[in-house]
Design a protein around this motif. Structure first.
Motif, short mmCIF file in Angstrom:
data_model
loop_
_atom_site.label_atom_id
_atom_site.label_comp_id
_atom_site.label_asym_id
_atom_site.label_seq_id
_atom_site.Cartn_x
_atom_site.Cartn_y
_atom_site.Cartn_z
N UNK A 151 50.09 28.89 33.05
CA UNK A 151 50.78 29.41 31.87
C UNK A 151 50.98 28.30 30.85
N UNK A 152 51.11 28.62 29.57
CA UNK A 152 51.23 27.59 28.52
C UNK A 152 52.63 27.01 28.40
N UNK A 153 53.23 26.59 29.52
CA UNK A 153 54.58 26.05 29.49
C UNK A 153 54.65 24.77 28.67
N UNK A 154 53.63 23.95 28.76
CA UNK A 154 53.68 22.64 28.14
C UNK A 154 53.76 22.65 26.63
N UNK A 155 53.31 23.70 25.99
CA UNK A 155 53.29 23.72 24.54
C UNK A 155 54.69 23.74 23.94
N UNK A 194 43.85 27.56 20.40
CA UNK A 194 44.27 26.50 19.49
C UNK A 194 43.89 26.87 18.06
N UNK A 195 44.83 26.66 17.15
CA UNK A 195 44.61 26.93 15.73
C UNK A 195 44.49 25.60 14.98
N UNK A 215 48.37 29.32 19.64
CA UNK A 215 48.47 30.72 19.22
C UNK A 215 49.18 31.53 20.30
N UNK A 216 50.51 31.52 20.28
CA UNK A 216 51.29 32.24 21.28
C UNK A 216 51.06 33.74 21.19
N UNK A 222 46.59 38.90 24.85
CA UNK A 222 45.46 38.88 25.78
C UNK A 222 45.90 38.97 27.23
N UNK A 223 47.16 38.52 27.50
CA UNK A 223 47.68 38.49 28.86
C UNK A 223 46.73 37.72 29.78
#
Length: 231
Positions: A151-155, A194-195, A215-216, A222-223
């Protein structure tokens, strides 16, 4: 009803506690928030933020109370990770504890309560600790390393606009490995989350890199799972 009460009263009484493992990211280092133990047997040793669960509390409520009373922070998300129940984990007798974990940007979450015994410590520097708290931290660290690849926790630990260098530094600090620059960037670009902001880094000693945003919205829609990503 009376029978049920009598039945419960006949159960063995065992203290239940919660311990909060608060990981923070600062200066390209993964740290954990610790406090000096107040027990004589562990004098001078670091321990986690914890307390006994009150008879009127849910587990989650107890964990958030501990965090609020010790740090003053109220905007931190806690995740229940694991229960620890070794017979000899507490010097005073049998105590079961439930570990809660969180990951935050230290600069964005200032401690609201000043305590000289409350400090951010580098995870890599931890050795002998009070109770079984080193074991608890290790278990939560393993959970964190697995979760950040799924999961994108780090962002949430990065600025709103970040460079790929900053992104790689973050993952290297949490995963405790040195990642190949080309493969790392290829993996993230292939996920298409990424944007490119069209901006460059400023006031850096090295060659300015492009700045990106995560891009959250696209990720949520997209899940898409990150399971199986191997950096």
């Amino acid at each position: 009803m009376a029978d049920a009460v009598q039945l419960v009263q006949s159960y063995p009484q065992m203290p239940l506690t919660v311990d909060c493992v608060i990981f923070g990211f600062e200066e390209n280092k993964l740290k954990v928030l610790l406090i000096r133990s107040d027990l004589e047997v562990y004098k001078g040793k670091w321990s986690l933020l914890g307390d006994i669960v009150k008879s009127t509390e849910e587990l989650d409520d107890a964990a958030y109370r501990v965090l609020r009373e010790r740090t003053g922070m109220t905007d931190v998300y806690l995740k229940q990770v694991q229960t620890f129940s070794k017979l000899n984990r507490h010097p005073g007798g049998r105590v079961v504890t439930v570990a809660y974990c969180s990951l935050l940007n230290i600069r964005h979450h200032e401690l609201q309560i000043t305590d000289n015994e409350l400090h951010w410590q580098s995870v890599r520097s931890l050795k002998d600790m009070a109770f079984d708290h080193k074991e608890i931290i290790d278990a939560c660290y393993n959970w964190l390393q697995k979760s950040i690849q799924e999961h994108p926790l780090g962002f949430n630990l990065l600025p709103e606009k970040f460079s790929l260098r900053e992104l790689q530094n973050l993952y290297e600090a949490i995963l405790n490995v040195e990642l190949d620059r080309r493969n790392f960037r290829k993996k993230f670009f292939s996920m298409d989350f990424l944007i490119d902001t069209g901006e460059l880094e400023e006031d850096v000693k090295h060659r300015p890199g492009k700045l990106y945003q995560f891009n959250f919205d696209k990720y949520e829609k997209s899940k898409r799972k990150w399971i199986g990503i191997d950096f």
